[in-house]
Design a protein around this motif. Structure first.
Motif, PDB file in Angstrom:
ATOM      1  N   LEU A 220       0.843  -1.194   0.000  1.00 24.69           N
ATOM      2  CA  LEU A 220       0.000   0.000   0.000  1.00 24.69           C
ATOM      3  C   LEU A 220       0.878   1.244   0.000  1.00 24.69           C
ATOM      4  CD1 LEU A 220      -2.454  -1.088   2.839  1.00 24.69           C
ATOM      5  CD2 LEU A 220      -2.876  -1.261   0.384  1.00 24.69           C
ATOM      6  N   THR A 221       0.366   2.323  -0.576  1.00 23.95           N
ATOM      7  CA  THR A 221       1.042   3.616  -0.497  1.00 23.95           C
ATOM      8  C   THR A 221       0.047   4.680  -0.055  1.00 23.95           C
ATOM      9  OG1 THR A 221       2.285   5.310  -1.735  1.00 23.95           O
ATOM     10  CG2 THR A 221       0.648   4.061  -2.951  1.00 23.95           C
ATOM     11  N   ALA A 222       0.513   5.624   0.747  1.00 26.01           N
ATOM     12  CA  ALA A 222      -0.356   6.676   1.278  1.00 26.01           C
ATOM     13  C   ALA A 222       0.507   7.850   1.698  1.00 26.01           C
ATOM     14  CB  ALA A 222      -1.164   6.165   2.475  1.00 26.01           C
ATOM     15  N   SER A 223      -0.128   8.990   1.933  1.00 25.18           N
ATOM     16  CA  SER A 223       0.593  10.135   2.483  1.00 25.18           C
ATOM     17  C   SER A 223       0.993   9.836   3.923  1.00 25.18           C
ATOM     18  CB  SER A 223      -0.296  11.382   2.445  1.00 25.18           C
ATOM     19  OG  SER A 223      -1.405  11.212   3.323  1.00 25.18           O
ATOM     20  N   ASP A 224       1.890  10.647   4.481  1.00 25.30           N
ATOM     21  CA  ASP A 224       2.319  10.457   5.866  1.00 25.30           C
ATOM     22  C   ASP A 224       1.141  10.452   6.825  1.00 25.30           C
ATOM     23  OD1 ASP A 224       4.978  10.323   5.181  1.00 25.30           O
ATOM     24  OD2 ASP A 224       5.355  12.448   5.495  1.00 25.30           O
ATOM     25  N   THR A 225       0.225  11.393   6.650  1.00 24.91           N
ATOM     26  CA  THR A 225      -0.909  11.521   7.558  1.00 24.91           C
ATOM     27  C   THR A 225      -1.794  10.290   7.508  1.00 24.91           C
ATOM     28  OG1 THR A 225      -0.897  13.914   7.256  1.00 24.91           O
ATOM     29  CG2 THR A 225      -2.895  12.940   8.165  1.00 24.91           C
ATOM     30  N   VAL A 226      -2.138   9.862   6.307  1.00 20.87           N
ATOM     31  CA  VAL A 226      -3.014   8.693   6.164  1.00 20.87           C
ATOM     32  C   VAL A 226      -2.303   7.436   6.639  1.00 20.87           C
ATOM     33  CG1 VAL A 226      -4.307   7.274   4.535  1.00 20.87           C
ATOM     34  CG2 VAL A 226      -4.313   9.761   4.304  1.00 20.87           C
ATOM     35  N   ALA A 227      -1.009   7.314   6.345  1.00 20.39           N
ATOM     36  CA  ALA A 227      -0.252   6.150   6.793  1.00 20.39           C
ATOM     37  C   ALA A 227      -0.291   6.030   8.310  1.00 20.39           C
ATOM     38  CB  ALA A 227       1.194   6.239   6.297  1.00 20.39           C
TER      39      ALA A 227
ATOM     40  N   GLY B  71      -3.632   2.308  -3.253  1.00 22.77           N
ATOM     41  CA  GLY B  71      -3.106   3.542  -2.682  1.00 22.77           C
ATOM     42  C   GLY B  71      -4.217   4.333  -2.031  1.00 22.77           C
ATOM     43  N   PHE B  72      -3.824   5.343  -1.263  1.00 27.49           N
ATOM     44  CA  PHE B  72      -4.763   6.251  -0.612  1.00 27.49           C
ATOM     45  C   PHE B  72      -4.416   7.670  -1.035  1.00 27.49           C
ATOM     46  CE2 PHE B  72      -4.932   2.543   2.059  1.00 27.49           C
ATOM     47  CZ  PHE B  72      -6.224   2.501   2.539  1.00 27.49           C
ATOM     48  N   ARG B  73      -5.414   8.415  -1.529  1.00 28.17           N
ATOM     49  CA  ARG B  73      -5.201   9.805  -1.902  1.00 28.17           C
ATOM     50  C   ARG B  73      -6.520  10.550  -1.838  1.00 28.17           C
ATOM     51  NH1 ARG B  73      -0.673   9.077  -0.985  1.00 28.17           N
ATOM     52  NH2 ARG B  73       1.173   9.415  -2.276  1.00 28.17           N
ATOM     53  N   LEU B  74      -6.446  11.882  -1.906  1.00 26.79           N
ATOM     54  CA  LEU B  74      -7.648  12.691  -2.037  1.00 26.79           C
ATOM     55  C   LEU B  74      -8.324  12.379  -3.365  1.00 26.79           C
ATOM     56  CD1 LEU B  74      -6.345  16.137  -0.722  1.00 26.79           C
ATOM     57  CD2 LEU B  74      -7.734  14.464   0.506  1.00 26.79           C
ATOM     58  N   GLY B  75      -9.642  12.571  -3.395  1.00 30.57           N
ATOM     59  CA  GLY B  75     -10.417  12.180  -4.559  1.00 30.57           C
ATOM     60  C   GLY B  75      -9.923  12.772  -5.857  1.00 30.57           C
ATOM     61  N   GLU B  76      -9.550  14.070  -5.841  1.00 29.82           N
ATOM     62  CA  GLU B  76      -9.140  14.710  -7.091  1.00 29.82           C
ATOM     63  C   GLU B  76      -7.796  14.207  -7.585  1.00 29.82           C
ATOM     64  OE1 GLU B  76      -8.123  17.700  -3.725  1.00 29.82           O
ATOM     65  OE2 GLU B  76      -9.725  16.288  -4.234  1.00 29.82           O
ATOM     66  N   ALA B  77      -7.034  13.506  -6.726  1.00 25.96           N
ATOM     67  CA  ALA B  77      -5.717  13.001  -7.129  1.00 25.96           C
ATOM     68  C   ALA B  77      -5.776  11.574  -7.657  1.00 25.96           C
ATOM     69  CB  ALA B  77      -4.754  13.071  -5.936  1.00 25.96           C
ATOM     70  N   VAL B  78      -6.953  10.937  -7.607  1.00 26.37           N
ATOM     71  CA  VAL B  78      -7.072   9.548  -8.052  1.00 26.37           C
ATOM     72  C   VAL B  78      -7.249   9.503  -9.572  1.00 26.37           C
ATOM     73  CG1 VAL B  78      -8.436   7.437  -7.908  1.00 26.37           C
ATOM     74  CG2 VAL B  78      -8.069   8.830  -5.853  1.00 26.37           C
ATOM     75  N   PRO B  79      -6.417   8.760 -10.292  1.00 32.20           N
ATOM     76  CA  PRO B  79      -6.571   8.657 -11.751  1.00 32.20           C
ATOM     77  C   PRO B  79      -7.952   8.126 -12.131  1.00 32.20           C
ATOM     78  CG  PRO B  79      -4.455   7.761 -11.052  1.00 32.20           C
ATOM     79  CD  PRO B  79      -5.239   8.022  -9.804  1.00 32.20           C
ATOM     80  N   LEU B  80      -8.447   8.568 -13.274  1.00 29.88           N
ATOM     81  CA  LEU B  80      -9.805   8.226 -13.687  1.00 29.88           C
ATOM     82  C   LEU B  80      -9.960   6.754 -14.028  1.00 29.88           C
ATOM     83  CD1 LEU B  80     -10.640  11.324 -15.933  1.00 29.88           C
ATOM     84  CD2 LEU B  80     -11.345  10.894 -13.569  1.00 29.88           C
ATOM     85  N   ASP B  81      -8.877   6.068 -14.362  1.00 28.36           N
ATOM     86  CA  ASP B  81      -8.999   4.663 -14.732  1.00 28.36           C
ATOM     87  C   ASP B  81      -8.896   3.728 -13.533  1.00 28.36           C
ATOM     88  OD1 ASP B  81      -6.339   5.140 -14.218  1.00 28.36           O
ATOM     89  OD2 ASP B  81      -5.586   3.981 -15.916  1.00 28.36           O
ATOM     90  N   MET B  82      -8.945   4.281 -12.323  1.00 32.03           N
ATOM     91  CA  MET B  82      -8.876   3.476 -11.111  1.00 32.03           C
ATOM     92  C   MET B  82     -10.261   3.323 -10.475  1.00 32.03           C
ATOM     93  SD  MET B  82      -5.668   2.606 -10.401  1.00 32.03           S
ATOM     94  CE  MET B  82      -4.167   2.926 -11.348  1.00 32.03           C
TER      95      MET B  82
END
Length: 312
Positions: A99-106, A145-156
């Motif tokens: 898994l990958t995430a930002s420091d805060t989410v991790a 992975g974990f990210r904010l909604g606007e950072a998630v690629p559309l094909d995911m």
């Protein structure tokens, strides 16, 4: 060519190509670098073509290597998918979940979801990489992975797994003593602000919004850090104003060690999403992790947010 390459050879070829390193490839394949080098050298001899250019500092594919990997990689992916399908039939998920995430989410995952997941599925292990920059999870070999909604690629495929959050400007009472409290983002120019940098190396601009008016401020200050916990530590030490996720500042705000500033300029945003490739079979371990995630405080917060919107 008298003999077809073996699956082990093709796997070795694809691994060295992806990592651009015999040492890293050997570590991933759990063999010695000399063994991996021998495998590739044997393959090159039988094919009659050099597949990699090697120096003491770098490894790069030749044109022949590029062409071969382009043909072989889809076949290896199909094989991996077939093996995953077999593994799906097993009752107990097992193996590695990356898994990958930002420091805060991790940090949130380590404190809440991952302990429950590993306790429930003892044959699973988790490799969690905290990374501020956006990561191509397919290219880097992550399951999700974990990210904010606007950072998630559309094909995911994306799953909302957290309630609303926001960034807050915070400072210690000691720093604010004998100082006028800022009333607008422009007032921050009079204070030492604890700055941070984007993954690209630029100074991060603090973003505010009020009554539909957005404002982006490049703050000033003598200290620049790249981790949220260090920014919080600097703020707690009275070194200035930090701009951090409310979830990480909450314990210090509740105890009075920090004070929030410009709250009316800090609206919430929807929160985080777990995302994974939609073209791949969902591994048993990832499916089990998603179930634990949905049942966690993060998942329940997301459900409450959706229910609240439906009731509006």
């Amino acid at each position: 060519m008298n003999e077809r390459p073996t699956l082990s050879e093709l796997t070795a070829l694809a691994t060295v190509y992806r990592l651009r390193s015999f040492r890293k490839g050997a570590d991933e394949l759990e063999i010695s670098p000399s063994t991996l080098s021998h495998i590739i050298r044997d393959l090159e001899t039988r094919l009659g073509a050099r597949l990699f250019n090697r120096t003491t500092r770098s490894v790069s594919p030749t044109e022949a290597g590029e062409r071969l990997v382009a043909r072989v990689s889809p076949l290896l992916l199909e094989l991996d998918t077939a093996l995953r399908e077999v593994n799906e039939a097993k009752d107990q998920p097992r193996g590695l979940l990356r898994l990958t995430a930002s420091d805060t989410v991790a940090m949130m995952l380590v404190e809440t979801v991952i302990p429950v997941f590993l306790d429930k599925y003892p044959e699973m292990s988790v490799d969690l990489v905290a990374e501020a920059a956006f990561v191509d999870i397919v290219a880097e070999g992550f399951d999700a992975g974990f990210r904010l909604g606007e950072a998630v690629p559309l094909d995911m495929i994306a799953i909302h797994v957290g309630g609303p959050s926001r960034m807050l400007a915070v400072a210690s009472p000691a720093y604010l003593h004998d100082r006028k409290i800022p009333e607008t983002p422009d007032d921050l120019a009079r204070y030492n602000c604890i700055r941070s940098r984007t993954p690209a190396g630029r100074n991060y601009r603090w973003e505010f919004e009020r009554d539909g008016h957005s404002q982006s401020v490049e703050v000033k200050g003598p200290l620049t850090l790249n981790r949220t916990e260090h920014m919080l530590g600097a703020a707690l030490s009275g070194m200035g104003i930090a701009f951090v996720p409310e979830t990480m500042a909450a314990p210090y705000l509740d105890s009075g060690l920090l004070r929030s500033l410009l709250e009316e300029w800090c609206p919430p945003y929807p929160g985080i999403y777990l995302y994974y490739p939609g073209r791949r079979l969902l591994p048993a371990g990832l499916r089990a992790f998603i179930d634990v995630l949905k049942a966690s405080d993060l998942g329940r917060a997301a459900k409450r947010q959706v229910a609240g919107k439906l009731g509006e």
